[in-house]
Each structure stands twice: as C-alpha cells, then as structure tokens.
Design a protein around this motif. Structure first.
Motif, PDB file in Angstrom:
ATOM      1  N   ILE A 114      33.448  69.922  28.338  1.00  0.00           N
ATOM      2  CA  ILE A 114      34.125  70.484  27.171  1.00  0.00           C
ATOM      3  C   ILE A 114      35.560  70.893  27.510  1.00  0.00           C
ATOM      4  N   ALA A 115      35.963  70.654  28.760  1.00  0.00           N
ATOM      5  CA  ALA A 115      37.357  70.817  29.211  1.00  0.00           C
ATOM      6  C   ALA A 115      37.893  72.223  28.935  1.00  0.00           C
ATOM      7  N   ILE A 116      37.175  73.213  29.429  1.00  0.00           N
ATOM      8  CA  ILE A 116      37.632  74.600  29.304  1.00  0.00           C
ATOM      9  C   ILE A 116      38.915  74.770  30.123  1.00  0.00           C
ATOM     10  N   PRO A 117      40.021  75.229  29.532  1.00  0.00           N
ATOM     11  CA  PRO A 117      41.264  75.411  30.294  1.00  0.00           C
ATOM     12  C   PRO A 117      41.119  76.456  31.395  1.00  0.00           C
ATOM     13  N   ALA A 118      41.841  76.275  32.480  1.00  0.00           N
ATOM     14  CA  ALA A 118      41.773  77.224  33.595  1.00  0.00           C
ATOM     15  C   ALA A 118      42.234  78.613  33.181  1.00  0.00           C
ATOM     16  N   SER A 119      43.049  78.707  32.162  1.00  0.00           N
ATOM     17  CA  SER A 119      43.597  79.999  31.729  1.00  0.00           C
ATOM     18  C   SER A 119      42.705  80.701  30.709  1.00  0.00           C
ATOM     19  N   SER A 120      41.448  80.312  30.625  1.00  0.00           N
ATOM     20  CA  SER A 120      40.551  80.844  29.595  1.00  0.00           C
ATOM     21  C   SER A 120      40.094  82.270  29.893  1.00  0.00           C
ATOM     22  N   LEU A 121      39.718  82.961  28.805  1.00  0.00           N
ATOM     23  CA  LEU A 121      39.023  84.240  28.891  1.00  0.00           C
ATOM     24  C   LEU A 121      37.564  83.968  28.574  1.00  0.00           C
ATOM     25  N   ASP A 189      37.400  82.578  24.789  1.00  0.00           N
ATOM     26  CA  ASP A 189      37.447  81.117  24.706  1.00  0.00           C
ATOM     27  C   ASP A 189      36.058  80.511  24.866  1.00  0.00           C
ATOM     28  N   VAL A 190      35.236  81.130  25.694  1.00  0.00           N
ATOM     29  CA  VAL A 190      33.871  80.645  25.912  1.00  0.00           C
ATOM     30  C   VAL A 190      32.968  81.839  26.187  1.00  0.00           C
ATOM     31  N   VAL A 191      31.794  81.829  25.574  1.00  0.00           N
ATOM     32  CA  VAL A 191      30.805  82.887  25.756  1.00  0.00           C
ATOM     33  C   VAL A 191      29.502  82.242  26.227  1.00  0.00           C
ATOM     34  N   LEU A 192      28.984  82.744  27.328  1.00  0.00           N
ATOM     35  CA  LEU A 192      27.696  82.286  27.842  1.00  0.00           C
ATOM     36  C   LEU A 192      26.648  83.353  27.575  1.00  0.00           C
ATOM     37  N   VAL A 193      25.535  82.935  26.959  1.00  0.00           N
ATOM     38  CA  VAL A 193      24.369  83.805  26.800  1.00  0.00           C
ATOM     39  C   VAL A 193      23.219  83.155  27.553  1.00  0.00           C
ATOM     40  N   ASP A 194      23.027  83.584  28.791  1.00  0.00           N
ATOM     41  CA  ASP A 194      21.875  83.158  29.585  1.00  0.00           C
ATOM     42  C   ASP A 194      20.807  84.213  29.341  1.00  0.00           C
TER      43      ASP A 194
END
Length: 478
Positions: A114-121, A189-194
C-alpha cells in the motif's frame, strides 16, 4: 499424536488430540471453513511442533545468526531450523532481532504494497508485546512516527522493554483506552488494530487457549473488537488505511468485523497481489454488491501460526498534517522542554543523532525526539497518557548526567563515552548483572559491547567496575 477416526458422512467425523480435546463447536466451525482434506492436514499440523522465526533489526544486524531460511513476505524475517536458547544470546538482549511468529511478519508486505510513506504517522492501537510496533518502526525509519498504545498496565511494561531494546527514536508509547483517542480523529496515516481475540490460531503454541475457548467467548471477543473498531475507524485520515488483524479463524471475529466496518463507516477495499506459492488464502466477504478481500494463514499451509488480516482504505484524500493541531505552547503537568545552557555544556554529553533533536524532561529523566515530530508529539502528550518516547538519554540530577540503559541500546552512535568489546562469556555475566573485569583503563562510564552491538553501561572504578544493567531485565537462567 493425533488420532483421526474417519466416519461418513464428513460432518460426523471425530478428531481427537491426545493432550487436549478440541471443542466440538470449534471442529464444526473449522469444517465450515476447510474442505475434508484441508481439515485433516490442519489437525495434523496442530499436533506438530510450531516453527520459530525471528525478524532482524535492520539497523543493528545484517545477517541471521542461526541456520534459517528467509520468509518470503518480509525481507528481514527468517524461519529457524530449530529453536535456540534466546535467553543466553547477547544479540537477543541487544535488540538485534525480535522473536516474532512468521505469519505476523506479513504486516511488512502490507505496508510495502500500500506504499505507506516513510514520513507517516502510524498508530498501533493494541500494541503489546511490540512485534508489530517494532516492524512499523523499522519500516518508517527516522522520518516517521509510531504511536504504540497498550491499555493494560502489565502488558504495557513488556511493550516498553521491547521498544527500548529495539532502539529506535520514532516510537511514542501510550497507555490509553481506545475511547481516549476520540480527539485524534483523522490524525493518522495508518492505524493497526491487532485485536485481542479468542486465540484459535495459537492452539498448538498455547494449550491454555484450547481450554479457554468457547463459542460464548468468541461472541464476547467480537463485541470487544467492535467496541475497539468503533473508535479506531475514526482515526485514519481521509485516504488513510485501517489494518485489522487477529490470530483466530472464526468468521465472527474476522470477516464479520470487516462487514461491520464497511457497513458503518464506508471503508473501501484494498487488494494485495500475492504469489500462489506463499499459500496465503484470500477470503472474501460480500457487502452489498462489493466483495472485500482478507488474507488467512493456516499452519498446514505456511511456516507459521493462524492469522487473519484485512486492509481497508478510508474514503477521501487529505494530508494528515492538516488534521493535527500545532501549538507553540506546551503546558504539561509532568513533561517540559529541556535545553542546556553554555555553563552546563561541559557536564552534558555530546549527542550524535542523524537528525535535529528536541529534548524533553520528565522529573529528572531526559529524552531526545526527532525535532520534526516535536509539535505532533506535544499535541499527543496533551491528550494521551504517554509512558515513553524517543530515546531516554539519562538522568540530569544536580547538574550531573547519568546515562540511561535505553541510550546504550539505541541505534544511534554514542561518542561521548569510551566503549569496550567483551567476550561472549563476559557478555553473559554482564547480562546476569554480575561483576566483570574490563580491559580498559578509562575510569567513569564505559559502554559495553559484544560483537559491535551495545549491551549497556558499566562504571569503571579502576580495579573493579559497577554493572548498571537493569536489575529487572537480568538473566536468571543458570
């Protein structure tokens, strides 16, 4: 040994394990998920020894230290031929690698595709013990920032330990209920729910998971997951991503929660391109006229345990920076900005970070953070219960500096103090917090290394040295 009594029709087959009897409701569930042949292979796999895998810290270790084969969906991960005694490996304690279940490393492939940018939060909402947090941290590098949250105090402690050992400066640890993030809607920018789950995917690693399983507990887990997802769904920015994963097989905790997110929050589907030889099963859930893909891992098909993962995109497009309120003022009851004046410079160590840093003080503890993320961090600190962040450099007490163990384990060069290489035997003694004899004459703080990797601090007194390895982390194995 697995005993299989094959009877016909297929629905009447009986499967038993010698150590634990799998619940009948679980077996019926798996019959609905797998074909007859696949189910037999699945049950046989449950009776086999679980494979062990590690993920290298790319800033600390370039080659796997054990006999292993690479894991195809993560370039840093390897499946070991056999399980070593990690407790007696100095590399393990230095944060050179993380012992992480193979399937979980699939997160790297997701972030890559999904090409998450390196500068992401990024936000890891249910982060303990820290495997996925450290993976995201390495994926983003120094340009990004990861908020790693764990609501349970006991689990938060091990999360902090693992993040410190990993050594990156791009992680902020928080201890909050998901509802406490409501003021941060659209910030990430991206949220993970494990998500916490019924743990079906861990049956062969944890027999207690079998004994604790029930159909009622599955429904309780689904309700808990949907409460978490109600909060999490609001947190990605428009155009951002929500990644949802569990270590269980049933559809209630997996595909039905995908349906819940789509129907209630309008999330869009995201598809990945995966080689057939990886044996990752693509699952579909139909919502309206649209089919939403997810990805399933079974232990008879991959060198790992059970896992479910789906990727969803929030509609729209907006820069997350526009969602984060920035302020020049920082009034916090416990944290404050910190700086060294010219008179104090000689007493404070020189710092060698590859980026501009901002210093903060909590009581007598001094922390360093990438200055580019300081405004965002200060906003986060005003809304969340921050437990740790950046790199703890040390204690500043009565204008004397005492270096912190976290700084020793950081992945950034330390030039302010002498260092000394020690043997593996001495490294184990050091990690047991026993006294060691140094081959260096420099008195004062000395950085102890083994094969180029930092282990921690000693204070050299000449004829002897004081071991400053954290007491609670020491090796207790004889």
């Amino acid at each position: 040994m697995l005993i299989v009594n094959l009877q016909h029709p297929y629905e009447n087959q009986i499967f038993q394990m010698t150590n634990d009897l799998l619940p009948d409701a679980f077996l019926q569930q798996m019959k609905r998920l797998l074909s007859e042949e696949e189910l037999q292979l699945f049950l046989q796999a449950l009776d086999q020894k679980a494979r062990v895998s590690i993920r290298l810290n790319p800033e600390k270790l370039k080659e796997v230290p054990y006999e292993a084969k690479p894991l195809p969906w993560c370039p840093w991960a390897f499946v070991l031929r056999e399980r070593p005694v990690f407790t007696m490996d100095p590399f393990f304690h230095s944060g050179a690698y993380y012992v992480q279940e193979a399937s979980s490393n699939f997160l790297w492939q997701v972030l890559h595709q999904i090409a998450i940018p390196a500068s992401s939060l990024a936000l890891d909402l249910c982060a303990a013990p820290g495997g996925k947090t450290t993976l995201i941290s390495s994926f983003l590098g120094d340009e990004g920032l990861v908020v790693a949250n764990e609501v349970i105090k006991g689990r938060s402690k091990i999360l902090k330990e693992n993040v410190i050992k990993w050594g990156a400066a791009n992680v902020v640890l928080t201890q909050n209920d998901p509802s406490h993030f409501s003021d941060l809607a659209g910030a990430f920018d991206v949220v993970l729910v494990d998500a916490p789950c019924s743990g079906e995917g861990l049956f062969r690693k944890d027999p207690n998971a079998i004994r604790e399983w029930s159909a009622e507990n599955v429904m309780i887990c689904q309700g808990r997951q949907q409460r978490i997802l109600r909060q999490a769904a609001e947190l990605p920015r428009p155009g951002g991503y929500l990644i949802y994963s569990t270590c269980t097989y049933n559809r209630q905790e997996n595909e039905e929660n995908v349906r819940y997110l789509v129907e209630n929050f309008g999330y869009e589907k995201v598809s990945l391109s995966l080689p057939d030889q990886w044996n990752i099963i693509r699952s579909e859930v139909l919502v309206g006229k649209e089919s939403y893909p997810s990805y399933r891992f079974y232990p008879h098909q991959v060198d790992g345990e059970g896992l479910f993962m789906t990727i969803l995109r929030r509609p729209g497009s907006e820069d997350s920076a526009a969602q984060v309120r920035r302020s020049r003022d920082f009034n916090h009851p416990h944290l404050s900005r910190f700086s060294i004046n010219k008179k104090q410079e000689a007493k404070f160590p020189s710092l060698s970070f590859p980026f501009d840093i901002k210093l903060y003080r909590y009581e007598h503890h001094i922390f360093a953070l990438n200055a580019a993320w300081a405004p965002v961090f200060e906003m986060l600190a005003s809304k969340l219960n921050v437990q740790y962040f950046g790199v703890e450099l040390g204690d500043w007490v009565k204008e004397k500096f005492l270096p912190a163990h976290a700084w020793a384990l950081s992945m950034y060069p330390i030039s302010a103090y002498p260092s000394v290489e020690i043997s593996e035997e001495d490294a184990i003694m050091y990690l047991k917090k026993e006294p060691i004899t140094l081959s260096i004459r420099d008195k004062g703080w000395v950085l102890v290394k083994h094969k180029g990797l930092n282990l921690g601090w000693v204070k050299n007194l000449g004829m002897r040295s004081n071991n400053y390895y954290p007491k609670e982390w020491r090796i207790r194995m004889q």
